[in-house]
Write a protein that holds these residues in place. Structure first.
Motif, short mmCIF file in Angstrom:
data_model
loop_
_atom_site.label_atom_id
_atom_site.label_comp_id
_atom_site.label_asym_id
_atom_site.label_seq_id
_atom_site.Cartn_x
_atom_site.Cartn_y
_atom_site.Cartn_z
N LYS A 139 0.83 -1.20 0.00
CA LYS A 139 0.00 0.00 0.00
C LYS A 139 0.88 1.26 0.00
N ILE A 140 1.90 1.27 0.86
CA ILE A 140 2.77 2.45 0.94
C ILE A 140 3.45 2.69 -0.40
N LEU A 141 3.93 1.62 -0.98
CA LEU A 141 4.64 1.75 -2.25
C LEU A 141 3.69 2.33 -3.32
N SER A 142 2.47 1.82 -3.33
CA SER A 142 1.57 2.30 -4.36
C SER A 142 1.25 3.78 -4.14
N GLU A 143 1.15 4.19 -2.88
CA GLU A 143 0.91 5.61 -2.62
C GLU A 143 2.13 6.43 -3.02
N ALA A 144 3.31 5.87 -2.75
CA ALA A 144 4.53 6.57 -3.14
C ALA A 144 4.59 6.73 -4.65
N GLU A 145 4.20 5.67 -5.33
CA GLU A 145 4.20 5.74 -6.80
C GLU A 145 3.20 6.80 -7.27
N LEU A 146 2.06 6.79 -6.60
CA LEU A 146 1.04 7.77 -6.93
C LEU A 146 1.58 9.19 -6.76
N GLU A 147 2.26 9.37 -5.65
CA GLU A 147 2.82 10.69 -5.38
C GLU A 147 3.89 11.06 -6.38
N GLU A 148 4.65 10.05 -6.77
CA GLU A 148 5.69 10.31 -7.76
C GLU A 148 5.05 10.78 -9.06
N GLN A 149 3.96 10.12 -9.41
CA GLN A 149 3.25 10.52 -10.62
C GLN A 149 2.72 11.95 -10.50
N ARG A 150 2.21 12.24 -9.32
CA ARG A 150 1.63 13.58 -9.13
C ARG A 150 2.73 14.64 -9.18
N LEU A 151 3.85 14.34 -8.52
CA LEU A 151 4.96 15.30 -8.57
C LEU A 151 5.42 15.52 -10.00
N ALA A 152 5.47 14.42 -10.75
CA ALA A 152 5.90 14.53 -12.15
C ALA A 152 4.92 15.37 -12.95
N LYS A 153 3.63 15.19 -12.64
CA LYS A 153 2.61 15.97 -13.34
C LYS A 153 2.77 17.46 -13.04
N ILE A 205 -4.99 20.82 -13.20
CA ILE A 205 -6.23 20.59 -12.46
C ILE A 205 -6.66 19.15 -12.73
N GLU A 206 -6.98 18.43 -11.66
CA GLU A 206 -7.50 17.07 -11.82
C GLU A 206 -8.63 16.85 -10.83
N ASP A 207 -9.72 16.30 -11.28
CA ASP A 207 -10.88 16.06 -10.42
C ASP A 207 -11.25 17.31 -9.63
N GLY A 208 -11.15 18.46 -10.27
CA GLY A 208 -11.55 19.70 -9.61
C GLY A 208 -10.56 20.23 -8.59
N LEU A 209 -9.39 19.60 -8.50
CA LEU A 209 -8.38 20.07 -7.54
C LEU A 209 -7.14 20.58 -8.27
N HIS A 210 -6.61 21.68 -7.78
CA HIS A 210 -5.35 22.21 -8.27
C HIS A 210 -4.25 21.37 -7.61
N ILE A 211 -3.58 20.56 -8.41
CA ILE A 211 -2.72 19.51 -7.84
C ILE A 211 -1.56 20.08 -7.02
N ARG A 212 -1.02 21.22 -7.40
CA ARG A 212 0.14 21.76 -6.68
C ARG A 212 -0.24 22.24 -5.28
N THR A 213 -1.39 22.90 -5.14
CA THR A 213 -1.74 23.49 -3.84
C THR A 213 -2.81 22.72 -3.09
N GLY A 214 -3.55 21.88 -3.76
CA GLY A 214 -4.66 21.19 -3.11
C GLY A 214 -5.93 22.03 -3.04
N LEU A 215 -5.90 23.25 -3.63
CA LEU A 215 -7.08 24.12 -3.59
C LEU A 215 -8.10 23.68 -4.65
N LYS A 216 -9.37 23.94 -4.35
CA LYS A 216 -10.41 23.58 -5.31
C LYS A 216 -10.41 24.55 -6.49
#
Lengths: 410, 163
Positions: B44-58, B66-77
């Motif tokens: 589970k941790i690894l998959s979250e880490a991978e997810l985060e890696e993907q997000r950082l790369a994005k 913007i993804e799913d209504g969220l600004h990925i860098r700040t977490g703001l709607k």
């Protein structure tokens, strides 16, 4: 929240692995990194938190605010890596402990004196006390209507061994005039806006509190230098009051002939309605009073919430209880949502304002979902409510009993 | 202050490069170095880490993704006032101070007044009502009674070893 922590671990591990490659040196802890090093994260603000564990919950990274999940507070004395951080501004960088000075002055001071830390150590008796510090806003996240500010859960509290000199000894050396009312502190932290003329925070305590034997000017926590984020190299430690009274990166103390009026002493900061109000009420600033004594409180620090055991087993629980009164005289637990309460075994303390340990071993009647609730009572007969205590606009002083979830299986 | 920002900005660029340069190495490391006890969660941790890696790369690729209504860098709607809010608020403090708080429009207004009076926030002028609309819509209080149930979704159940 777990997700955020994992993200932070990921970023930090990545950076440390990178450092190991680029420098050829294995870097084990973030604390070894330069203090002012910012490492980019998702919002461009993530930083390495010197001396703090990855397991801490970060509420804010500018300024840094972090708390400990309850199960990290199970040690008799809170290790510095698990000690909460409530910063209002940016900590000073390039601290030189040998050249650091503390100046005491003010309308009600008979003289103005400046001491190096070495002089404090040489001139005054060095004392050790185990003192609990708790943020006035600990538990804020539960208030409804919600209060603004850091949404602390239960972990903005810790009890450490502090080493320093008594504030009253230093004040006596300077001389306190008879009209003294309050002391106020100034630290070397800087305002978030960058304005040099703004203090991030400058609070204090009534002179009577400053004169208590347990009110310290401290340079050491758990026999080591103060952590960078907790005031290195010098701070006040004043037990029983909101931790915001215990100024960090301490440079100056003023002896005032009035209630100190520094940043976050006035307005609604660290104040609650002088008289009880209904949830959501509007309260005029003139009707808000400064928080002094913190309420009686306790935390179940073992097991971590979510424990599952078999019906044939007993559940050992352990925790900490503290008060601004003299001592904790009783801690009870309930496994039936407060219908019945049983006593825990409680430990003593070395001095006033140190937290006290409690233990119990619980038998559960049948399989199912349970919550273990704990409530402490102090020597003044004050105890903890099971719902929220009185609502206040800024969300201070939540001492509602702590709850953990437990599951019993066949 | 401006100098400080520039300095940090420079450092960030530098570290960003290092972090991303060695992401593959880090992933190798989590696979081989992470064999600590209590590791039935590692997947589970690894998959979250991978997810985060993907997000950082994005975020690296698109600073304002913007993804799913969220600004990925700040977490703001996300909405039409998002950039206004990022500009007005996050130059001084973390976006986390917004996303963790809840208040009515009047409550947010009170926070503005406090920041004007004590924190050196410059007058937001015609932008203020827009920012207040944004905050009141996306970060409004929820009715939750005098005390909430424990958050069952947040409890990570585990078998406790007892004697």
């Amino acid at each position: 929240m777990a997700k955020k922590n994992n993200r932070r671990r990921f970023i930090k591990n990545g950076v440390l692995a990178s450092l190991a490659v680029t420098s050829g040196v294995k870097v084990v802890y973030g604390a070894n990194l330069p203090e002012d090093l910012d490492i980019i994260g998702l919002d461009g603000n993530d930083a390495v938190y010197p001396g703090k564990s990855d397991l801490m919950t970060v509420l804010n990274d500018r300024p840094i605010n972090m708390e400990a999940p309850a199960h990290l507070l199970n040690d008799a004395l809170t290790p510095s890596e698990y000690f909460f951080v409530r910063n209002n501004g940016l900590p000073p960088t390039d601290v030189n402990i040998d050249q650091w000075t503390l100046t005491i002055e003010g309308e009600s001071a008979q003289s103005k004196k400046t001491y190096t830390i070495k002089e404090l150590k040489a001139k005054f008796e060095t004392v050790n006390y185990n003192l609990t510090l708790e943020c006035g806003g600990n538990g804020r996240s539960e208030f409804n209507p919600p209060a603004k500010g850091n949404q602390w859960s239960t972990g903005a509290v810790g009890c450490a061994k502090w080493t320093g000199v008594r504030l009253k000894d230093v004040l006596a050396d300077v001389g306190v005039k008879s009209h003294a009312v309050y002391i106020g502190y100034y630290g070397a932290d800087t305002h978030l806006s960058g304005a040099a003329d703004k203090e991030p925070i400058s609070r204090g305590v009534p002179i009577k509190k400053a004169m208590e034997a347990e009110s310290l000017i401290a340079w050491s926590m758990n026999d080591k230098d103060l952590p960078v984020l907790n005031g290195y190299p010098l701070r006040l430690v004043i037990g029983g009051y909101p931790a915001s009274c215990s100024g960090k990166w301490l440079e100056r103390i003023v002896i005032r002939n009035q209630v100190h009026d520094g940043q976050k002493m006035t307005g609604s900061s660290y104040r609650v309605p002088c008289k009880p109000v209904a949830p959501g009420a509007k309260v005029e600033e003139k009707d808000m009073c400064i928080i002094e004594d913190m309420p009686v409180k306790s935390l179940i620090t073992a097991p971590k919430t979510g424990a599952t055991i078999r019906k044939s087993q007993r559940l050992p629980i352990s925790g900490k209880a503290w008060t601004s009164a003299q001592s904790i005289v009783k801690v009870e637990y309930s496994i039936d949502f407060g219908m019945t309460w049983q006593s825990c075994k409680i430990g003593g303390s070395d001095n006033r304002y140190a937290w006290q340990k409690f233990d119990a071993s619980i038998v559960f009647p049948e399989e199912g979902y349970y919550e273990v609730w704990a409530r402490a009572t102090d020597n003044e007969g004050r105890t903890q409510p099971v719902i929220l205590p009185g609502w206040n606009p800024k969300g201070y002083l939540n001492n509602a009993c702590h709850r953990i979830a437990v599951r019993i299986i066949a | 202050m401006i100098n400080l920002e520039n300095k940090n900005g420079g450092l960030r660029q530098h570290w960003l490069f290092i972090v991303f340069g060695f992401v593959p190495l880090f992933l190798l490391c989590t696979g081989s170095c992470n064999n600590t006890p209590a590791n039935n969660k590692s997947e589970k941790i690894l998959s979250e880490a991978e997810l985060e890696e993907q997000r950082l790369a994005k975020v690296q690729e698109n600073w304002d993704l913007i993804e799913d209504g969220l600004h990925i860098r700040t977490g703001l709607k996300d909405d039409e006032h998002l950039q206004l809010v990022i500009g007005a608020c996050t130059s001084c403090h973390s976006a986390k101070l917004i996303t963790q708080n809840r208040a009515t429009r009047e409550g947010w207004k009170q926070m503005f007044l406090w920041m004007y009076e004590t924190q050196g926030l410059p007058d937001l002028g015609i932008h203020e009502p827009k920012i207040l609309d944004y905050l009141a819509e996306h970060y409004a209080p929820e009715e939750e009674g005098r005390r909430k149930n424990l958050d069952m979704a947040a409890v990570e159940w585990y078998m406790l070893e007892v004697e």
